[in-house]
Design an enzyme around this catalytic site. Structure first.
Site, short mmCIF file in Angstrom:
data_model
loop_
_atom_site.label_atom_id
_atom_site.label_comp_id
_atom_site.label_asym_id
_atom_site.label_seq_id
_atom_site.Cartn_x
_atom_site.Cartn_y
_atom_site.Cartn_z
N CYS A 334 0.83 -1.21 0.00
CA CYS A 334 0.00 0.00 0.00
C CYS A 334 0.87 1.26 0.00
CB CYS A 334 -0.95 0.01 1.19
SG CYS A 334 -0.15 -0.07 2.80
N HIS A 871 -1.39 1.82 7.41
CA HIS A 871 -1.92 1.62 6.06
C HIS A 871 -1.85 2.94 5.30
CE1 HIS A 871 -4.24 0.02 2.77
NE2 HIS A 871 -5.19 0.90 2.93
#
Length: 931
Positions: A334, A871
């Site tokens: 990510c 994230h």
């Protein structure tokens, strides 16, 4: 000496300890140094739980500065050897907290796998094979987790231990069964065939293996020495096994376009893609097509792999807008997806890579990646702009990235800013129009006008560096250094590609310290002080002395309490405050100067449910904050110790009124300070009425050593040498707890507690401008970054001042949310208020060129969560429409402009608004053109 039971029992039942802690430390250090001298590919390393390894380091007295393995965690500083309380010998090696099926005794050794998302240093350490074998010989336990060292990189080769081997899901088309295969990503396709055939009992010449990513046939794998990494196989992806002897046929059938999709040729009339250019795309941007580009060259090798399948290209015919494709997560990628989405939505880069840029590929630049990185990035960008809303799997790009930047290989989480810096630099070198860089000798400013020096420096820079990245992303700042001794001034003008801005809120921190009185004058008191985050213990002592009203004839001694033991005295003035965690307990002992320097007495506490006479029994726990005092007598006696203990405990004696006792559930509360002060005075007054000099204590005292392995009774007439550290254990029974209030020893505030923060007003947001001001502020260089003064001929801690001289068309602000200290890693979630429109930086530009420097935001890289387990996502404004979108790996969704400003913002991408004149600047700031 009695050693606590740690599971080291021989067959005859006797305890067997092969070495002393000092000997263990030396043996392991020697083995580690020997391993470092013999680094080579294929060496075995073993993964060990940090939790167990830290306990071993504490046992052998390893200092945080000499951490044996080198990847110390945020907690490894609890092993300061000389000044710590030595821990007990650890039990068997226990890796159950870092492996899957850690509690399953039936799990086979070859089936045990590491838990995902573990961080080296924080969750595990890597030790050479020799170290593991010796530790296992001493401690047994496990399970053993061997890992091989591999050699990575093309331009810069480096050794790396492959902690997470490649995990592949094998699907057998004959019976649809599924198996899991673990292999090194450096293993060859031949090795993969051998393992599959052995597992499935099939002859190699009858086996066909497919890259079956996302349950779709991409490429037939051929037996070769090509590595699995070079074959673009990803963690946890599927591979398909087919038998081709005619007796078995695959129920999966053949793809409608043929067996080997990656080999299907793309004719100009039906595909928008080529290697460095293509026909008109669905978004309306035109780019020239060049046939047979790099035909047969290594540059085109692998770049035609359709990571997302043919559907991605066909979707562009349906009238969907380009630029709305997501990027599939290939295993903690990510961070890469976030940075890539910001770059592929950078208007001038989109325009550049959608055209034919083949003439600018620099294959000879020794600082570049032979053009492969630029080609891979351009290929990926065109796929994203032609695939409609179909998500792309950037497997080829990640493969190129791993080859040229091994730090991003594997499947761990990384920093999107670090990736961005590498990409910008790598793209620049791959597209550098300068084929042969001339040698240029830089001149000193020598008092010349800034305009002249700046122009000269930029001209020299462009003579060696000329690419679309320089054209679009590079600016220039002025750096001024002043010698603090001779006042020599040095001015240089240097290029920059992004600006890393500190957050002003990170400058200071609140620290809570409990002050104990070494002479028993009063109850302990908590004080909250504000200190510089990058400051030192001397700053904390100065602030604390002011807060507690320290007198000129008194001193403070700081200590950290870990597991209710003093394990480290903060007696070094230049000890960094970054070594103190927010959840630690910091205490200070207040003494008259005249008593310090004599024999130090440390009083430890032990609470038990009932009295026990056997103090040698292992496993007895020590609780409570230790008390420290000094014995003023030469050769103090046992009676002197009892008198000193009685005096130190006098403030803790309960007074007769039950109302006067303040109960606390979770330590001190700031609202109770005034009441505590009155109680302190009352306690001291009552103590003065009683005979505090009496040595008739009901409390039981025993001498102990620094490891709490021996407990000896002593008599009043026992004499001790002066100038030593004496340690006594004070046993608390129910009777003593009725006489003394021990809660002050059991509950002390942490360095920073939520209870205090809740009473504070909500922290105001800081602005992007304030971050920029903090970046440009004048400050001295650090002691590790001193400047060599040409006039003094010595290194000096010069005063440095940065100024912006020239700003680029695209400016990237990196908000420094992650702090990496010597002992501590941390993330700052402070909300930074940044403008979306009309960011006017004109006042910061030193060069008076008369231009307007107004910028508009077009992309954001966000980071959510903490270190290691966070994230990344991205916000980006689509080029051809005035609308923002949220890119969360494969998922893409529209988002309101009002919702993009969050405390997760990490990288801010701004595009300069071109204006005809300053008068029109305000109106033109809302333009969204690509130019």
């Amino acid at each position: 000496m009695t050693i606590p039971d740690s599971g080291f029992i021989m067959e005859n039942g006797t305890s067997c300890l092969p070495c002393t802690p000092e000997e263990e430390k030396k043996i392991i250090t020697d083995l580690k140094n020997e391993s470092e001298r013999n680094l080579k590919e294929g060496n075995l390393y073993f993964v060990i739980s940090s939790s167990w390894f830290r306990s071993w380091e504490r046992y052998v007295g390893v200092d945080a500065d000499e951490n044996l393995i080198g990847n110390q965690s945020s907690d490894s500083r609890h092993i300061n050897g000389a000044s710590s309380v030595m821990a007990e010998r650890p039990g068997p090696i226990d890796n159950s907290d870092i492996v899957e099926n850690g509690n399953d005794s039936d799990c086979k050794v070859n089936e045990i796998q590491l838990r995902r998302m573990l961080m080296e240093g924080q969750d595990y350490v890597l030790v050479p094979q020799g170290v593991w074998e010796k530790l296992h010989e001493w401690y047994k336990g496990g399970p053993a987790l061997p890992r091989k060292m591999i050699l990575q990189g093309v331009l810069h080769r480096k050794f790396d231990v492959e902690v997470y081997p490649l995990c592949l899901k094998l699907i057998d088309s004959r019976d649809e069964s599924q198996s899991t295969i673990w292999l090194s990503r450096k293993a060859s396709v031949t090795e993969l065939f051998q393992k599959v055939c052995a597992l499935k009992g099939i002859e190699q010449d009858k086996a066909r293996l497919w890259d079956y990513f996302n349950k779709r046939k991409y490429t037939q794998l051929s037996v070769s020495n090509k590595s699995l990494e070079e074959s673009n196989l990803q963690m946890d992806q599927d591979i398909l096994l087919e038998q081709v002897d005619g007796r078995h046929s695959s129920r999966f059938g053949m793809d409608s376009t043929g067996n080997e999709l990656a080999l299907v040729s793309l004719e100009p009339s039906r595909s928008p893609l080529t290697i460095a250019g293509g026909p008109t795309l669905s978004n309306g941007h035109s780019s020239g097509y060049k046939s047979n580009m790099y035909s047969g060259s290594s540059l085109s090798s692998g770049l035609t792999d359709m990571d997302d399948g043919l559907d991605a290209y066909n979707s562009s015919r349906k009238g969907e807008k380009g630029g709305l494709a997501g990027l599939q997560n290939l295993g903690n990628t990510c961070f890469m997806n976030s940075a890539l989405q910001c770059l592929v939505h950078t208007p001038p880069l989109v325009e550049y890579f959608l055209k034919d840029y083949s003439a600018e590929i620099n294959t000879e630049n020794p600082l570049g990646m032979h053009g492969e990185l630029a080609l891979a990035f351009g290929d990926l960008l065109r796929k994203l702009w032609s695939s409609g809303r179909t998500a792309i799997a950037p497997r080829v790009f990640k493969g190129k990235l791993a080859r040229f930047a091994p730090q991003f290989s594997g499947y761990n989480q990384h920093d999107s800013q670090e990736l961005l810096a590498f990409l910008l630099d790598g793209l620049h070198e791959d597209l550098n129009r300068v084929k042969q860089k001339p040698y240029i000798e830089m001149k000193d400013s020598d008092g010349r006008p800034d305009e002249e020096v700046a122009a000269e420096c930029w001209k020299n820079h462009k003579a060696r560096n000329d690419s679309v990245i320089v054209d679009v992303c590079q600016g220039q700042y002025k750096s001024t250094l002043v010698c603090p001794v001779c006042s020599k001034i040095s001015i240089t003008f240097d290029p920059f590609m992004y600006l890393s801005l500190p957050l002003p809120s990170t400058i200071t921190r609140t620290v809570t310290v409990t002050v104990f009185y070494g002479d028993g004058r009063s109850l302990p008191m908590p004080f909250m002080v504000s200190v510089l985050k990058n400051g030192f213990c001397k700053d904390l002592l100065l602030a604390l002395g002011t807060a507690c009203g320290l007198k000129s004839d008194e001193n403070l001694m700081l200590a950290e309490v870990y597991e209710n033991k003093i394990y480290r005295y903060l007696d070094m003035p230049l000890e960094p405050l970054a070594s103190i965690k927010d959840d630690e307990h910091i205490v200070a002992f207040r003494f008259p100067k005249k008593v310090m320097g004599n024999t130090k007495l440390i009083i430890f506490h032990r609470w038990q449910e009932k009295s026990k006479s056997d103090y040698h029994k292992s496993g007895t726990e020590l609780f409570g904050t230790p008390l420290v005092t000094y014995l003023g007598q030469d050769q103090p006696s046992g009676a002197d110790i009892e008198t000193a203990v009685s005096g130190v405990l006098s403030p803790f004696k309960r007074i007769s009124s039950d109302k006067a006792h303040v109960s606390k559930e979770n330590g001190f509360h700031m609202d109770d300070l005034d009441e505590q002060c009155s109680l302190s005075n009352a306690s001291v007054g009552k103590a003065e009425l009683e005979d505090t000099s009496s040595t008739d204590l009901s409390l039981q005292l025993h001498l102990t050593d620094d490891r709490f392995t021996t407990f000896k009774a002593f008599k009043k007439d026992t004499r001790f040498d002066s100038g030593k550290i004496l340690r006594v254990v004070l046993d608390w029974t129910d009777k003593e707890q009725e006489l003394y209030d021990a809660s002050y020893l059991k509950d002390i505030p942490e360095v920073h507690k939520a209870a205090f923060a809740a009473k504070k007003t909500r922290q105001e947001a800081i602005s992007l401008v304030s971050c920029l001001d903090a970046f440009l502020i004048e400050e001295p260089l650090g002691p590790d970054d001193m400047w060599y003064c040409p006039r003094c001929k010595e290194h000096r801690q010069a005063i440095k001042k940065l100024d912006l001289w020239m700003l680029p068309e695209i400016i990237v602000f990196h908000l420094k949310r992650f702090t990496y200290g010597r002992y501590l890693k941390n993330k700052i979630d402070t909300f930074v208020s940044f403008p979306i429109h009309n960011l006017d930086l004109s006042k910061y530009v030193m060069s008076k060129d008369g231009q307007s420097y107004i910028y508009e935001l077009y992309a954001i890289s966000n980071h959510y969560g903490g270190l290691g387990g966070g994230h990344y996502t991205a916000y980006a404004k689509l080029i051809d429409e005035n609308r923002w979108y949220h890119f969360d790996d494969s998922h893409v969704s529209a988002v309101n402009e009002s919702d993009i400003k969050t405390s997760a913002a990490y990288l801010l991408f701004y595009k300069r608004v071109r204006t005809e004149s300053k008068v029109e600047a305000g109106e033109a700031s809302h333009s969204h053109s690509i130019s």
